[in-house]
Design a protein around this motif. Sequence first.
Motif, PDB file in Angstrom:
ATOM      1  N   ASN A  86       0.791  -1.227   0.000  1.00 34.26           N
ATOM      2  CA  ASN A  86       0.000   0.000   0.000  1.00 34.26           C
ATOM      3  C   ASN A  86       0.822   1.275   0.000  1.00 34.26           C
ATOM      4  O   ASN A  86       0.405   2.294   0.548  1.00 34.26           O
ATOM      5  CB  ASN A  86      -0.934   0.031   1.222  1.00 34.26           C
ATOM      6  CG  ASN A  86      -1.986  -1.045   1.109  1.00 34.26           C
ATOM      7  OD1 ASN A  86      -2.502  -1.286   0.012  1.00 34.26           O
ATOM      8  ND2 ASN A  86      -2.281  -1.706   2.212  1.00 34.26           N
ATOM      9  N   GLY A  87       2.007   1.214  -0.575  1.00 35.73           N
ATOM     10  CA  GLY A  87       2.836   2.407  -0.624  1.00 35.73           C
ATOM     11  C   GLY A  87       2.349   3.354  -1.712  1.00 35.73           C
ATOM     12  O   GLY A  87       1.399   3.057  -2.444  1.00 35.73           O
ATOM     13  N   THR A  88       2.988   4.532  -1.799  1.00 38.71           N
ATOM     14  CA  THR A  88       2.640   5.436  -2.896  1.00 38.71           C
ATOM     15  C   THR A  88       3.818   5.531  -3.857  1.00 38.71           C
ATOM     16  O   THR A  88       4.983   5.545  -3.438  1.00 38.71           O
ATOM     17  CB  THR A  88       2.309   6.857  -2.391  1.00 38.71           C
ATOM     18  OG1 THR A  88       3.320   7.219  -1.465  1.00 38.71           O
ATOM     19  CG2 THR A  88       0.949   6.916  -1.741  1.00 38.71           C
ATOM     20  N   PHE A  89       3.476   5.627  -5.127  1.00 41.73           N
ATOM     21  CA  PHE A  89       4.491   5.707  -6.164  1.00 41.73           C
ATOM     22  C   PHE A  89       5.294   6.992  -6.017  1.00 41.73           C
ATOM     23  O   PHE A  89       4.735   8.059  -5.817  1.00 41.73           O
ATOM     24  CB  PHE A  89       3.818   5.658  -7.532  1.00 41.73           C
ATOM     25  CG  PHE A  89       4.758   5.877  -8.674  1.00 41.73           C
ATOM     26  CD1 PHE A  89       5.503   4.827  -9.179  1.00 41.73           C
ATOM     27  CD2 PHE A  89       4.917   7.139  -9.247  1.00 41.73           C
ATOM     28  CE1 PHE A  89       6.386   5.025 -10.236  1.00 41.73           C
ATOM     29  CE2 PHE A  89       5.793   7.343 -10.295  1.00 41.73           C
ATOM     30  CZ  PHE A  89       6.529   6.277 -10.793  1.00 41.73           C
ATOM     31  N   LYS A  90       6.607   6.864  -6.111  1.00 43.21           N
ATOM     32  CA  LYS A  90       7.422   8.077  -6.082  1.00 43.21           C
ATOM     33  C   LYS A  90       8.148   8.277  -7.407  1.00 43.21           C
ATOM     34  O   LYS A  90       8.093   9.359  -7.984  1.00 43.21           O
ATOM     35  CB  LYS A  90       8.431   7.990  -4.960  1.00 43.21           C
ATOM     36  CG  LYS A  90       9.251   9.243  -4.785  1.00 43.21           C
ATOM     37  CD  LYS A  90       9.975   9.190  -3.460  1.00 43.21           C
ATOM     38  CE  LYS A  90      10.623  10.505  -3.121  1.00 43.21           C
ATOM     39  NZ  LYS A  90      11.317  10.410  -1.834  1.00 43.21           N
ATOM     40  N   ALA A  91       8.807   7.247  -7.887  1.00 40.55           N
ATOM     41  CA  ALA A  91       9.539   7.377  -9.149  1.00 40.55           C
ATOM     42  C   ALA A  91       9.833   5.998  -9.712  1.00 40.55           C
ATOM     43  O   ALA A  91       9.782   5.003  -8.998  1.00 40.55           O
ATOM     44  CB  ALA A  91      10.851   8.121  -8.914  1.00 40.55           C
ATOM     45  N   ALA A  92      10.118   5.971 -11.011  1.00 38.28           N
ATOM     46  CA  ALA A  92      10.557   4.726 -11.625  1.00 38.28           C
ATOM     47  C   ALA A  92      11.942   4.984 -12.178  1.00 38.28           C
ATOM     48  O   ALA A  92      12.177   6.009 -12.823  1.00 38.28           O
ATOM     49  CB  ALA A  92       9.621   4.297 -12.739  1.00 38.28           C
ATOM     50  N   GLN A  93      12.858   4.076 -11.900  1.00 41.52           N
ATOM     51  CA  GLN A  93      14.222   4.257 -12.372  1.00 41.52           C
ATOM     52  C   GLN A  93      14.430   3.376 -13.601  1.00 41.52           C
ATOM     53  O   GLN A  93      14.191   2.171 -13.548  1.00 41.52           O
ATOM     54  CB  GLN A  93      15.188   3.854 -11.251  1.00 41.52           C
ATOM     55  CG  GLN A  93      16.512   4.616 -11.242  1.00 41.52           C
ATOM     56  CD  GLN A  93      17.503   4.117 -12.275  1.00 41.52           C
ATOM     57  OE1 GLN A  93      17.436   2.973 -12.709  1.00 41.52           O
ATOM     58  NE2 GLN A  93      18.419   4.985 -12.690  1.00 41.52           N
ATOM     59  N   THR A  94      14.821   3.967 -14.708  1.00 40.92           N
ATOM     60  CA  THR A  94      15.130   3.152 -15.891  1.00 40.92           C
ATOM     61  C   THR A  94      16.564   3.432 -16.306  1.00 40.92           C
ATOM     62  O   THR A  94      17.114   4.489 -16.010  1.00 40.92           O
ATOM     63  CB  THR A  94      14.233   3.489 -17.105  1.00 40.92           C
ATOM     64  OG1 THR A  94      14.507   4.836 -17.500  1.00 40.92           O
ATOM     65  CG2 THR A  94      12.765   3.332 -16.796  1.00 40.92           C
ATOM     66  N   GLY A  95      17.164   2.448 -16.961  1.00 41.53           N
ATOM     67  CA  GLY A  95      18.500   2.668 -17.516  1.00 41.53           C
ATOM     68  C   GLY A  95      19.629   2.558 -16.509  1.00 41.53           C
ATOM     69  O   GLY A  95      20.774   2.825 -16.848  1.00 41.53           O
ATOM     70  N   GLY A  96      19.330   2.168 -15.274  1.00 38.47           N
ATOM     71  CA  GLY A  96      20.375   1.939 -14.282  1.00 38.47           C
ATOM     72  C   GLY A  96      21.271   3.136 -14.083  1.00 38.47           C
ATOM     73  O   GLY A  96      20.811   4.283 -14.127  1.00 38.47           O
ATOM     74  N   PRO A  97      22.578   2.904 -13.915  1.00 38.96           N
ATOM     75  CA  PRO A  97      23.503   3.996 -13.618  1.00 38.96           C
ATOM     76  C   PRO A  97      23.668   4.987 -14.768  1.00 38.96           C
ATOM     77  O   PRO A  97      24.264   6.042 -14.591  1.00 38.96           O
ATOM     78  CB  PRO A  97      24.832   3.284 -13.333  1.00 38.96           C
ATOM     79  CG  PRO A  97      24.654   1.883 -13.759  1.00 38.96           C
ATOM     80  CD  PRO A  97      23.217   1.588 -13.895  1.00 38.96           C
ATOM     81  N   SER A  98      23.126   4.658 -15.943  1.00 40.26           N
ATOM     82  CA  SER A  98      23.209   5.621 -17.047  1.00 40.26           C
ATOM     83  C   SER A  98      21.867   6.313 -17.265  1.00 40.26           C
ATOM     84  O   SER A  98      21.728   7.100 -18.187  1.00 40.26           O
ATOM     85  CB  SER A  98      23.569   4.918 -18.355  1.00 40.26           C
ATOM     86  OG  SER A  98      24.596   4.006 -18.158  1.00 40.26           O
ATOM     87  N   GLY A  99      20.896   5.963 -16.450  1.00 43.34           N
ATOM     88  CA  GLY A  99      19.544   6.440 -16.715  1.00 43.34           C
ATOM     89  C   GLY A  99      19.066   7.455 -15.711  1.00 43.34           C
ATOM     90  O   GLY A  99      19.854   8.157 -15.080  1.00 43.34           O
ATOM     91  N   GLY A 100      17.746   7.538 -15.595  1.00 42.97           N
ATOM     92  CA  GLY A 100      17.206   8.547 -14.710  1.00 42.97           C
ATOM     93  C   GLY A 100      15.955   8.073 -14.011  1.00 42.97           C
ATOM     94  O   GLY A 100      15.534   6.926 -14.160  1.00 42.97           O
ATOM     95  N   CYS A 101      15.387   8.995 -13.229  1.00 42.38           N
ATOM     96  CA  CYS A 101      14.198   8.669 -12.465  1.00 42.38           C
ATOM     97  C   CYS A 101      13.001   9.397 -13.060  1.00 42.38           C
ATOM     98  O   CYS A 101      13.062  10.592 -13.326  1.00 42.38           O
ATOM     99  CB  CYS A 101      14.370   9.089 -11.019  1.00 42.38           C
ATOM    100  SG  CYS A 101      15.624   8.139 -10.184  1.00 42.38           S
ATOM    101  N   ILE A 102      11.907   8.670 -13.255  1.00 43.26           N
ATOM    102  CA  ILE A 102      10.707   9.267 -13.823  1.00 43.26           C
ATOM    103  C   ILE A 102       9.707   9.502 -12.693  1.00 43.26           C
ATOM    104  O   ILE A 102       9.317   8.569 -12.013  1.00 43.26           O
ATOM    105  CB  ILE A 102      10.091   8.331 -14.878  1.00 43.26           C
ATOM    106  CG1 ILE A 102      11.161   7.931 -15.900  1.00 43.26           C
ATOM    107  CG2 ILE A 102       8.895   8.984 -15.550  1.00 43.26           C
ATOM    108  CD1 ILE A 102      10.721   6.815 -16.819  1.00 43.26           C
TER     109      ILE A 102
END
Lengths: 177, 546
Positions: free
Chosen positions: B392-408
């Motif tokens: 039941n948490g709330t969405f904060k961000a999704a991380q794509t691309g690992g250490p070369s990527g970013g947070c959405i």
Amino acid sequence: MQTNAEAVDTPLDSALSKTKDPQYRMVNRIMCLHNYQPDALIETLHAAQDSFGCITLETMRYISHMLHLPLSRVYAVATFYHYFTLKPPGKHRCVLCMGTACYIAGAESIEKAITEKHHISPGETTSDGEISLLTARCLGSCGLAPAAIFDDKVMGQLTPKNVLKQLQDWRDHVADT
Amino acid sequence: MSLTLEELNDIAEKELSRQQQFSRQIRVCCAASCLSCQDADLTQQLQQTARQQAMGETEIKPVGCLGLCKEGPLVSVHPEGTLYSHVQINTSKAILLSESSLPRPSAIDPGQSLFFTRQNPIVLRNSGSINPERIEEYIAVGGYKALYQAIRNMHPGEILSQIQQSGLRGRGGAGYPTGLKWSAVAKTKSTQKYVICNADEGDPGAFMDRSVLESDPHSVLEGMAIAGYAVGAQAGYIYVRAEYPLAVQRLRTAIRQAEKFGLLGNNIFNSSFHFSLTIRLGAGAFVCGEETAIIASIEGLPGKPRPRPPYPATSGIKGCPTLINNVETFANISPILTRGSAWFAGIGTDKSKGTKVFALAGRVKRTGLIEVPMGTTLREIIFDIGGGISDNGTFKAAQTGGPSGGCIPKQHLDIPMDYESLASIGSIMGSGGLIVLDQSSCMVDVAKFFMEFCTSESCGKCVPCRVGTMQMYTILDKITRGQAQLSDLEQLEDLCDLVRSTSLCGLGQTAPNPVLSTLRFFRDEYISHIQDQHCPAGVCSLLTGK
Ligand SMILES: Cc1cc2nc3c(=O)[nH]c(=O)nc-3n(C[C@H](O)[C@H](O)[C@H](O)COP(=O)(O)O)c2cc1C
Ligand code: FES
């Protein structure tokens, strides 16, 4: 690099004995399979680590002799790659995953719990030589984070409690025998 | 031995009629994740029970990843298709014997679950349905027919244009058009060329390539052989992480079987085409995923990148033209040739064609391996397929691309997952690791985590990456300790700019991405660490005094 006692042997003597040494069977097989080509170096180091648990200076000397590579090159490769270790491992190995999924699932708290209880940090072995703690960058079992490898078995959905229990089981098993 | 088409069809028919002897099939997931939570060898136990009970009509077979890793060990029963989760030895017997008195594992109907209905498996077409250790089963589902078509009925140029028209782009991270890359290698005049399959999968939190190799290794071998024929290479390497012993073992088995059947080796399908494959083990260095570093590593050297050009397409292994593609890229090849480039180009978005496999992990209810058409929104992936945030948490961000990527962040949940859209908000598609973060993650801490990764994985060859990542790490560390000033943020941004524009290889050039993207969307968290010595997520313990 310090010299050690076995260096008194000429490299040739020591190499000759190893070509027949059953402990070096895998290492010799891999080198032979690759025709003693220098590009077999990493494969050979894998075989050495599989056979002995770590890569000793003596093994590096032997490989450098057999593949006709300078010892510095063998040493450079053995130390560049994180997978290879020059330190002898403990009897049991716990490899904690510190990849992203495991990190956000609390891998750090597991590490802290182990350090507190067994006084070892990643890369170290308990003073009785029983347990080595290592870390990995992702075991590919992220769906089960946090994950770790205990000896050869991958386990997931870990908590500090069940990890400590596993390590204790290893210790108790020693006490039994 | 060299196969003819008739012989290939024969193998398929024999295998199909073998399968038809069974009226019921129990598939046990034997990918690494499920294996790790089985209390004993489930396949063996079930086979033993079936033998004791003389259940000759039931086939029990190990298969590759069934997708829903979090619910493992998984078992699926056919023809019904029911999927059972958390199966242990005692509950597995209930499935086999259909006795209602025994304790039963919980069942899922894949036809009703959004986790399955939203997916479109192309790369994972055989994952979870064939036994990865039997080449006959791969051939029975049409495997190696595309290779036959390619070698016997197509000119290399035709294959190149098919791949180009399909719009396939590299799945290893950068999304370079595969057809163009192949053409560049094909154009070179050298008689000696190589194909490399990049299975280094160093991005922490990603397991797509591992699953493909464990579940359907032949699809990758077939793709590589077709590539070899199209570009004029006779030898290939698969560079796979040593941390994936099961994938390595299945690859070895697959190569041995393909060689035995004459699908690898000399005069494949009685043509003049030769193609051999060698496995090379990685040794735990993230930078070896970079294409010039992988070549150095295959040559037995420390895996340090070198400046490009020359690109591997003109000068790779031993100075010969070399084609490098990712595991998933190769797994797409045979379906494209079989079903046509127009079919493939009809899936996905304008510029990103086909599907993408994601490794869904982190704070999401259903973690596992999924494959969706390009352009599927992040919201669909996390909330429909993934079932939303766990506990039941709330969405904060999704991380794509690992250490070369970013947070959405939340405001971009409706972003279509394709190369361009992700780049437009400072993230990247990457290789497919998708990690969901909830309110319990501190974004500064996440940025610090990736920066620590980059400092220790930097090969040390170029100064901006070796020193710059360390400098950035120091500042991030200061921030999480509540010892930073606002001016440090400026310095951090300057460093990001410097490291990005002056590093030698992709590792350094993209290392600032996690910092830049968290600064862009979660600047207030940085500020509150600095100004109020307060970590809003309660992660940075020195600040909260815990
Ligand atoms: C530091 C670094 C690490 C990389 N790691 C991987 C990897 O693990 N797997 C992969 O397929 N590509 C990786 N790449 C991308 C490869 O260099 C290369 O672009 C890719 O394998 C090409 O295949 P594709 O065109 O099929 O994507 C990495 C790149 C960099 C700069
Ligand atoms: S992050 Fe731990 S297994 Fe992938």
